[in-house]
Write a protein that holds these residues in place. Sequence first.
Motif, PDB file in Angstrom:
ATOM      1  N   THR A  22       0.795  -1.230   0.000  1.00 34.04           N
ATOM      2  CA  THR A  22       0.000   0.000   0.000  1.00 34.04           C
ATOM      3  C   THR A  22       0.824   1.275   0.000  1.00 34.04           C
ATOM      4  O   THR A  22       0.254   2.361   0.075  1.00 34.04           O
ATOM      5  CB  THR A  22      -0.940   0.033   1.229  1.00 34.04           C
ATOM      6  OG1 THR A  22      -0.154  -0.040   2.415  1.00 34.04           O
ATOM      7  CG2 THR A  22      -1.943  -1.110   1.189  1.00 34.04           C
ATOM      8  N   VAL A  23       2.148   1.161  -0.057  1.00 30.62           N
ATOM      9  CA  VAL A  23       2.988   2.362  -0.043  1.00 30.62           C
ATOM     10  C   VAL A  23       3.843   2.430  -1.303  1.00 30.62           C
ATOM     11  O   VAL A  23       4.013   1.445  -2.014  1.00 30.62           O
ATOM     12  CB  VAL A  23       3.906   2.409   1.209  1.00 30.62           C
ATOM     13  CG1 VAL A  23       3.083   2.537   2.473  1.00 30.62           C
ATOM     14  CG2 VAL A  23       4.822   1.213   1.278  1.00 30.62           C
ATOM     15  N   ASP A  24       4.370   3.608  -1.560  1.00 33.65           N
ATOM     16  CA  ASP A  24       5.232   3.840  -2.713  1.00 33.65           C
ATOM     17  C   ASP A  24       6.530   4.490  -2.249  1.00 33.65           C
ATOM     18  O   ASP A  24       6.694   4.840  -1.087  1.00 33.65           O
ATOM     19  CB  ASP A  24       4.548   4.795  -3.712  1.00 33.65           C
ATOM     20  CG  ASP A  24       3.346   4.177  -4.384  1.00 33.65           C
ATOM     21  OD1 ASP A  24       3.390   2.976  -4.690  1.00 33.65           O
ATOM     22  OD2 ASP A  24       2.365   4.911  -4.614  1.00 33.65           O
ATOM     23  N   GLY A  25       7.420   4.671  -3.199  1.00 31.47           N
ATOM     24  CA  GLY A  25       8.621   5.461  -2.960  1.00 31.47           C
ATOM     25  C   GLY A  25       9.560   4.866  -1.936  1.00 31.47           C
ATOM     26  O   GLY A  25       9.815   3.662  -1.912  1.00 31.47           O
ATOM     27  N   ASP A  26      10.094   5.738  -1.081  1.00 35.98           N
ATOM     28  CA  ASP A  26      11.101   5.331  -0.099  1.00 35.98           C
ATOM     29  C   ASP A  26      10.584   4.269   0.870  1.00 35.98           C
ATOM     30  O   ASP A  26      11.307   3.334   1.212  1.00 35.98           O
ATOM     31  CB  ASP A  26      11.600   6.537   0.703  1.00 35.98           C
ATOM     32  CG  ASP A  26      12.448   7.482  -0.138  1.00 35.98           C
ATOM     33  OD1 ASP A  26      12.975   7.034  -1.190  1.00 35.98           O
ATOM     34  OD2 ASP A  26      12.563   8.659   0.239  1.00 35.98           O
ATOM     35  N   LYS A  27       9.323   4.410   1.311  1.00 34.29           N
ATOM     36  CA  LYS A  27       8.758   3.408   2.230  1.00 34.29           C
ATOM     37  C   LYS A  27       8.710   2.038   1.556  1.00 34.29           C
ATOM     38  O   LYS A  27       9.015   1.028   2.170  1.00 34.29           O
ATOM     39  CB  LYS A  27       7.346   3.798   2.675  1.00 34.29           C
ATOM     40  CG  LYS A  27       7.295   4.700   3.863  1.00 34.29           C
ATOM     41  CD  LYS A  27       5.865   4.822   4.341  1.00 34.29           C
ATOM     42  CE  LYS A  27       5.827   5.549   5.657  1.00 34.29           C
ATOM     43  NZ  LYS A  27       4.475   5.618   6.203  1.00 34.29           N
ATOM     44  N   LYS A  33      13.263  -4.198   0.769  1.00 28.60           N
ATOM     45  CA  LYS A  33      14.583  -4.681   1.158  1.00 28.60           C
ATOM     46  C   LYS A  33      14.487  -5.592   2.375  1.00 28.60           C
ATOM     47  O   LYS A  33      15.084  -6.675   2.415  1.00 28.60           O
ATOM     48  CB  LYS A  33      15.523  -3.516   1.445  1.00 28.60           C
ATOM     49  CG  LYS A  33      16.934  -3.950   1.723  1.00 28.60           C
ATOM     50  CD  LYS A  33      17.878  -2.785   1.830  1.00 28.60           C
ATOM     51  CE  LYS A  33      19.298  -3.265   2.025  1.00 28.60           C
ATOM     52  NZ  LYS A  33      20.264  -2.209   1.979  1.00 28.60           N
ATOM     53  N   VAL A  34      13.732  -5.178   3.378  1.00 27.74           N
ATOM     54  CA  VAL A  34      13.569  -5.982   4.589  1.00 27.74           C
ATOM     55  C   VAL A  34      12.886  -7.308   4.261  1.00 27.74           C
ATOM     56  O   VAL A  34      13.321  -8.377   4.710  1.00 27.74           O
ATOM     57  CB  VAL A  34      12.770  -5.206   5.666  1.00 27.74           C
ATOM     58  CG1 VAL A  34      12.387  -6.110   6.819  1.00 27.74           C
ATOM     59  CG2 VAL A  34      13.573  -4.009   6.154  1.00 27.74           C
ATOM     60  N   SER A  35      11.834  -7.266   3.463  1.00 24.70           N
ATOM     61  CA  SER A  35      11.096  -8.496   3.158  1.00 24.70           C
ATOM     62  C   SER A  35      11.866  -9.433   2.247  1.00 24.70           C
ATOM     63  O   SER A  35      11.632 -10.645   2.260  1.00 24.70           O
ATOM     64  CB  SER A  35       9.729  -8.173   2.556  1.00 24.70           C
ATOM     65  OG  SER A  35       9.884  -7.575   1.295  1.00 24.70           O
TER      66      SER A  35
END
Length: 66
Positions: A22-27, A33-35
Amino acid sequence: MASPVNDKGSILKDLLGDGIFTVDGDKWHQQRKVSSYEFSTKILRNYSSIFFQKNVAKLAHILYEP
């Protein structure tokens, strides 16, 4: 009037919060990366092997049940 796309996005955001879907960009990049560590080839291979071992006997029993 809100577009159907915005409505669906809003529903997903209500359901999933600020998650990777549900998020874009930096988030998004940070969460991706974490997932990625959780979905590495080694981890998925180990999980699928365990899953297969646990369920193959159940399936064989169902298929060969008189």
